[in-house]
Each structure stands twice: as structure tokens, then as C-alpha cells.
Enzyme design. Structure first.
Site, short mmCIF file in Angstrom:
data_model
loop_
_atom_site.label_atom_id
_atom_site.label_comp_id
_atom_site.label_asym_id
_atom_site.label_seq_id
_atom_site.Cartn_x
_atom_site.Cartn_y
_atom_site.Cartn_z
N ASP A 55 5.33 44.60 11.41
CA ASP A 55 5.21 42.81 12.21
C ASP A 55 3.66 42.23 12.52
O ASP A 55 2.68 43.61 12.82
CB ASP A 55 5.91 42.17 13.11
CG ASP A 55 7.33 42.62 12.85
OD1 ASP A 55 7.75 41.48 12.92
OD2 ASP A 55 8.13 43.38 13.46
N HIS A 95 6.49 34.74 16.00
CA HIS A 95 7.07 34.38 17.06
C HIS A 95 6.86 35.31 18.41
O HIS A 95 6.16 36.43 17.99
CB HIS A 95 8.77 34.68 17.02
CG HIS A 95 8.84 36.24 15.92
ND1 HIS A 95 8.15 36.56 14.30
CD2 HIS A 95 9.12 37.52 16.52
CE1 HIS A 95 8.61 37.91 14.02
NE2 HIS A 95 9.36 38.13 14.89
N ASP A 103 15.25 44.03 20.84
CA ASP A 103 12.83 44.68 21.23
C ASP A 103 13.02 45.24 22.04
O ASP A 103 13.54 44.96 23.45
CB ASP A 103 13.35 42.79 21.21
CG ASP A 103 12.74 41.87 20.04
OD1 ASP A 103 13.12 42.30 19.13
OD2 ASP A 103 12.96 40.94 20.20
N GLU A 188 13.23 34.81 11.63
CA GLU A 188 13.96 34.19 10.58
C GLU A 188 14.34 32.58 10.61
O GLU A 188 13.55 31.93 11.87
CB GLU A 188 15.63 34.39 10.90
CG GLU A 188 15.53 35.75 11.03
CD GLU A 188 16.87 36.44 12.01
OE1 GLU A 188 17.65 37.50 11.41
OE2 GLU A 188 17.09 35.96 12.56
N LYS A 297 13.06 35.65 5.82
CA LYS A 297 14.16 35.81 5.93
C LYS A 297 14.91 34.93 6.58
O LYS A 297 14.42 34.06 7.60
CB LYS A 297 13.61 36.37 7.43
CG LYS A 297 14.97 37.50 7.37
CD LYS A 297 14.66 38.21 8.97
CE LYS A 297 13.61 39.40 8.37
NZ LYS A 297 13.26 40.77 9.87
N HIS A 302 27.57 35.82 11.17
CA HIS A 302 28.63 36.50 10.58
C HIS A 302 29.88 36.10 12.05
O HIS A 302 31.37 36.37 11.35
CB HIS A 302 28.74 37.68 10.18
CG HIS A 302 28.54 38.78 12.16
ND1 HIS A 302 29.17 39.32 12.74
CD2 HIS A 302 27.31 39.21 11.96
CE1 HIS A 302 28.72 39.66 13.67
NE2 HIS A 302 27.33 40.19 12.68
N THR A 344 20.33 40.27 5.93
CA THR A 344 20.14 40.49 7.23
C THR A 344 21.74 41.14 6.92
O THR A 344 22.72 40.17 6.25
CB THR A 344 20.00 40.29 8.68
OG1 THR A 344 20.11 38.92 8.93
CG2 THR A 344 18.43 40.17 8.67
N GLU A 382 18.22 43.49 4.50
CA GLU A 382 18.07 44.87 5.19
C GLU A 382 19.29 44.99 6.07
O GLU A 382 19.95 44.27 6.42
CB GLU A 382 17.23 44.35 6.12
CG GLU A 382 16.63 43.18 7.30
CD GLU A 382 15.09 42.86 7.67
OE1 GLU A 382 15.18 42.41 8.63
OE2 GLU A 382 14.33 42.88 6.90
N LEU A 385 21.18 46.23 12.03
CA LEU A 385 21.59 46.56 13.43
C LEU A 385 21.19 48.24 13.36
O LEU A 385 21.46 49.20 11.70
CB LEU A 385 22.45 46.94 14.54
CG LEU A 385 23.13 45.57 14.79
CD1 LEU A 385 24.28 45.53 15.17
CD2 LEU A 385 21.68 45.07 16.13
N ARG A 422 15.40 51.03 11.83
CA ARG A 422 13.98 50.90 11.21
C ARG A 422 13.34 52.16 11.71
O ARG A 422 14.12 53.12 12.21
CB ARG A 422 12.82 49.88 12.35
CG ARG A 422 12.97 50.03 13.73
CD ARG A 422 12.17 48.68 15.03
NE ARG A 422 12.80 47.91 14.57
CZ ARG A 422 12.20 47.14 14.66
NH1 ARG A 422 10.88 47.34 13.82
NH2 ARG A 422 13.05 45.88 14.90
#
EC number: 3.2.1.2
Length: 497
Positions: A55, A95, A103, A188, A297, A302, A344, A382, A385, A422
Site C-alpha cells: 500500500d 483510503h 487492520d 476496493e 480491486k 459472499h 478477493t 487474493e 483472510l 500477508r
């Protein structure tokens, strides 16, 4: 393996990138631990990883004041990534960091912008009860010159141009291969419909976020133009943690299927299409001629996918129903910018979700990827989670090559790349890292790391100008639903096979 066989198998290679930690550059613009990161990057390189994603926070770079950019810490970071032999995907992150799932650090948008919001709080997305969300500027101010003479779009454009000027050596050396343009909360293309900071919890339906004065005015104009000046924004769509059936808007035969509801949902989702289109135009101008791909993105929403109303998708701005494809128009819009759609939740399986959420991550992934491929764009993805288990990795590999490996040439379907979320101490922990290395190998179709993307048909050519704007009617022709391509039931390249 003979060279010719290896060359054929390389056509099945899907590059793997790893997302860098959120706070790798601190909120006050310091590259905190270069030595620690270097050790980790070398481990990734040794594992065959192709590159990393990072980022590039607006709130860090333009912190001091309008057009007062400070790229120095990021330049040091990019230099290190280059020295470690990895490629780089850079996200233009307009953002705030903080307030979303995962986060762990807090990086607000620039203070001088927040100050403007003190006197004009309508620059932020707003829900029906008037709660402001300071994660990202509302689409309503995209073209309003209220930021000391600049519009929001001009701010984003100036930022990208400055990035290009200050990172030109890394663009020219081929380090930076991908510019992902942030278009909303969490980077996104969506509305901030499910903010944890306002008490949202999974699987709440979320709330529409169009009650700032700018979007209200826009809606009023649109309704009047359509011959319905009496139509107001929804007042029956419930609150963040409702279930669809408890609301007038989403219940069976609710507002969402009426003429008024359809008009609102079309307006709400078209705003997102236009927002993405405009900013990609600016990104294209900023990076014209550079050897990079542009990308955006799209969020994997879902939950409530398996009910008629798709409520959580609708509040986020994805007007997707059984009889209307909400994602294909986004893919079609991307065609004119030669851009990649990054999606995602690649790791998720339906059986892992609680049944009361009516989740369909597998069907959602198949729908969105198929739509992108039908529009002839590149599709990347990607995980949503962090996961360290074989089941999750196998699901990602399946989605990366839905019909498996082709031993005689390129596979029928293949994702452009996958970014793992990540980099952390947990990932590099012995047993976790062992299975991750197998994942990289299987994504690479059992081939060694390949430094030359041309060998797997990924040569990146200089960015061409965006094609002419596609009329909204043509974009909306893509809403006609089509069945997804067939998927194998499991990957032919399991990490534990």
C-alpha cells in the site's frame, strides 16, 4: 525435464506475490525496520515468490499539505525490494487504514483533507442516520473543486503523476509491474457498507451509503430526469446487522424488485462504474508508456449470495441478482483501460461458512472470474483472510487454474496472478512456511521460479492510451447473466497431493 517440456509447462505458471505488512512504512513516513524486512524478503525470494504488493498511503505521502509529497521512505523500500530480486505491485491507497477486517495500524487520510471535512462533513460517505465514514471521500465530491480549488479526482490524478515522476527509475527498471488504483474503502471499488468501526458484524446486510448532500442532490436530479421527482432515497433498507427479510427493501417482493427500487439500485451501482472509469482514465494518463498493468480491486461479498436479494452485495454497490450480473459491467469498463480485475476471497469454500449467512464464496468467485474472462480481461486475486492450511491453498490453486494444468500448452483458463495476504512472522514459521513453499511451487505448475515473464505469456508492454469511453447502455448490456465456465471439483495440483 527437457527444455521444450519445461517451456510448455511454464505456460501454466501463475505468479505469486505477497502483501507486505500494513505498517511497513509508519504513519509518520518512516521505513521502520529495513534489516528485518530484508531478511523476510530474502526468505520469500528463496521460496520462489515472484514479488510483493504494498500500500502506498495517501495519508502518509501528502500528509504535510496539498501537493507536498514526500516519497523518500517509499523510495528506500522500493530500493530494498529491487535489491532482493522481487517484483513490485504498488497500490495507490486513497483510503484510511483502520476500521476494517485485519487492520492493525491506523493511517488516516491526510489531515488537511479531514480539516475540510470539519466544515463540510458531506465530503464523507454517510448512511441514512447521518453517520459519517472518514475512510474515503464520497463519490459525490469526485468532480467538486472544494479541496482548496481541486476536485477529488484531481487530487488522485496529481498524486499518481507525482508517483510516476518520483519512482521513474523503478518504473523504468521493470521493478514495478502493476499499479493497483484504490477506488474506495479498503482500496476496493465499493461503498463502505459494512464498517466494523460503526458496529457492523458478519453477516449483517450493511447499509446504503449515499446520504451525503452531494449524492442526495445527484439522486434528486436523476429521479426528476426520469420523470419521478417524488422518488426519495431508500428509507426501508434496515440497519447494519439486519437480516434481509426483516427489511421492507430486501424482503421477498420488497422494494428492490419495484420500479423505484430498480431505478435506485441502477443509479447507486452506475455511480461506482463511473467513479472507477474516471479515475482509471487519470491513472492511464499518469502511467502512459510505462511498462505496467493497471488494476482495480473488487470485494468478495459472499454473504447473502445464496438468497434472492443478495442484500450485502447491493448495499456495497454491486447490483448483482439471479437475473442480473453486477460484475460483468465492471469487467467491460476495464477493457478500455487494459486493466486487470483483482478479486478477493479465493481461499473460501461454502462449507466453511455458517449456514445462516447464506454464503456462496465459490459460486461468487466463479461468476466474477468467468465474467472477466468472457470480457477478455486479465483476472487476478487474493485471499480475504490469512490461512496457512492445505485446504485453503488448494482452493486458491483451483481458482487460479479452474480446469487444471495443460501439459500440451497454455491452460484453458488461468489467473494473471495471485497475491497472498500477508507477510507475517506466522507465515514464516517453519511448518507454515513449508506448506507455503509447496503452494508457490504448485502455482508455478511444479516449475522453478521463472524470472522472465515472457516465458509464461506475461510480457508487460508499454501502457497504451485508454480507448474511448464506453456508453453506459453498452456497459449495462453485460448485466445479462451467463453461466460460469466449468470448474474442476478440486485442483490437479494439490499442495498435499
Amino acid at each position: 525435464m527437457a527444455t521444450s517440456d519445461r517451456n510448455i509447462m511454464l505456460l501454466n505458471y501463475v505468479p505469486v506475490y505477497v502483501m507486505l505488512p500494513l505498517g511497513v512504512i509508519t504513519a509518520d513516513n518512516v521505513f521502520g525496520d529495513p534489516d528485518g524486512l530484508k531478511a523476510q524478503l530474502l526468505q520469500l525470494r528463496a521460496a520462489g515468490v515472484d514479488g510483493v504488493m504494498v500500500d502506498v498511503w495517501w495519508g502518509i505521502i501528502e500528509l504535510k499539505g496539498p501537493k507536498q509529497y514526500d516519497w523518500s521512505a517509499y523510495r528506500s523500500l522500493f530500493q530494498l525490494v529491487q535489491e532482493c530480486g522481487l517484483k513490485l505491485q504498488a497500490i495507490m491507497s486513497f483510503h484510511q487504514c483502520g476500521g476494517n477486517v485485519g487492520d492493525v495500524v491506523n493511517i488516516p487520510i491526510p489531515q488537511w483533507v479531514l480539516d475540510i471535512g470539519e466544515s463540510d462533513p458531506d465530503i464523507f460517505y454517510t448512511n441514512r442516520s447521518g453517520t459519517r465514514n472518514k475512510e474515503y471521500l464520497t463519490i459525490g465530491v469526485d468532480n467538486k473543486p472544494i479541496f482548496l480549488g481541486r476536485t477529488a479526482i484531481e487530487i488522485y490524478s496529481d498524486y499518481m503523476k507525482s508517483f510516476r515522476e518520483n519512482m521513474s527509475e523503478f518504473l523504468e527498471s521493470g521493478l514495478i509491474i502493476d499499479i493497483e488504483v484504490g477506488l474506495g474503502p479498503a482500496g476496493e471499488l465499493r461503498y463502505p457498507s459494512y464498517p466494523q468501526s460503526q458496529g457492523w458484524e458478519f453477516p449483517g446486510i450493511g447499509e446504503f451509503q449515499c446520504y451525503d448532500k452531494y449524492l442526495k442532490e445527484d439522486y434528486k436530479t436523476a429521479a426528476a430526469r426520469a420523470g419521478h421527482p417524488e422518488w426519495e432515497l431508500p428509507d426501508d433498507a434496515g440497519t447494519y446487522n439486519d437480516v434481509p427479510e426483516s427489511t421492507g427493501f430486501f424482503k421477498t417482493n420488497g422494494t428492490f424488485v419495484t420500479e423505484k427500487g430498480k431505478f435506485f439500485l441502477t443509479w447507486y451501482s452506475n455511480n461506482l462504474l463511473n467513479h472507477g472509469d474516471q479515475i482509471l482514465d487519470e491513472a492511464n494518463k499518469a502511467f502512459l508508456g510505462c511498462k505496467v498493468k493497471l488494476a482495480i480491486k473488487v470485494s468478495g461479498i459472499h454473504w447473502w449470495y445464496k438468497v434472492e436479494n443478495h442484500a450485502a452485495e447491493l448495499t456495497a454497490g454491486y447490483y448483482n441478482l439471479y437475473d442480473r450480473d453486477g460484475y460483468c459491467p465492471i469487467a467491460r469498463m476495464l477493457t478500455r483501460h487494459h486493466a486487470v480485475l483483482n478479486f478477493t476471497c479465493l481461499e473460501m469454500r461454502d462449507t466453511e461458512q455458517s449456514s445462516d449467512a447464506k454464503s456462496g464464496p465459490q459460486e461468487l468467485v466463479q461468476q466474477v472470474l468467468s465474467g472477466g474472462w468472457r470480457e477478455n480481461i486479465q483476472v487476478a486475486g487474493e485471499n480475504a483472510l490469512p490461512r496457512y492450511d492445505a485446504t485453503a491453498y488448494n482452493q486458491i490453486i483451483l481458482n487460479a487454474r479452474p480446469q487444471g494444468v495443460n501439459k500440451n500448452g497454455p491452460p484453458t483458463l488461468r489467473m494473471f496472478g495471485v497475491t497472498y495476504l500477508r507477510l507475517s512472522d506466522d507465515l514464516l514459521h517453519e511448518s507454515n512456511f513449508d506448506i507455503f513453499k509447496k503452494f508457490v511451487l504448485k502455482m508455478h505448475a511444479d516449475q522453478d521460479y521463472c524470472a522472465n515473464p515472457q516465458k509464461y505469456n506475461h510480457a508487460i508492454t508499454p501502457l497504451k492510451p485508454s480507448a474511448p469511453k464506453i456508453p453506459i447502455e453498452v456497459l449495462l448490456e453485460a448485466t445479462k447473466p451467463m453461466p460460469p465456465f466449468p470448474w474442476l471439483s478440486e485442483t490437479d495440483m494439490k499442495v498435499d497431493g
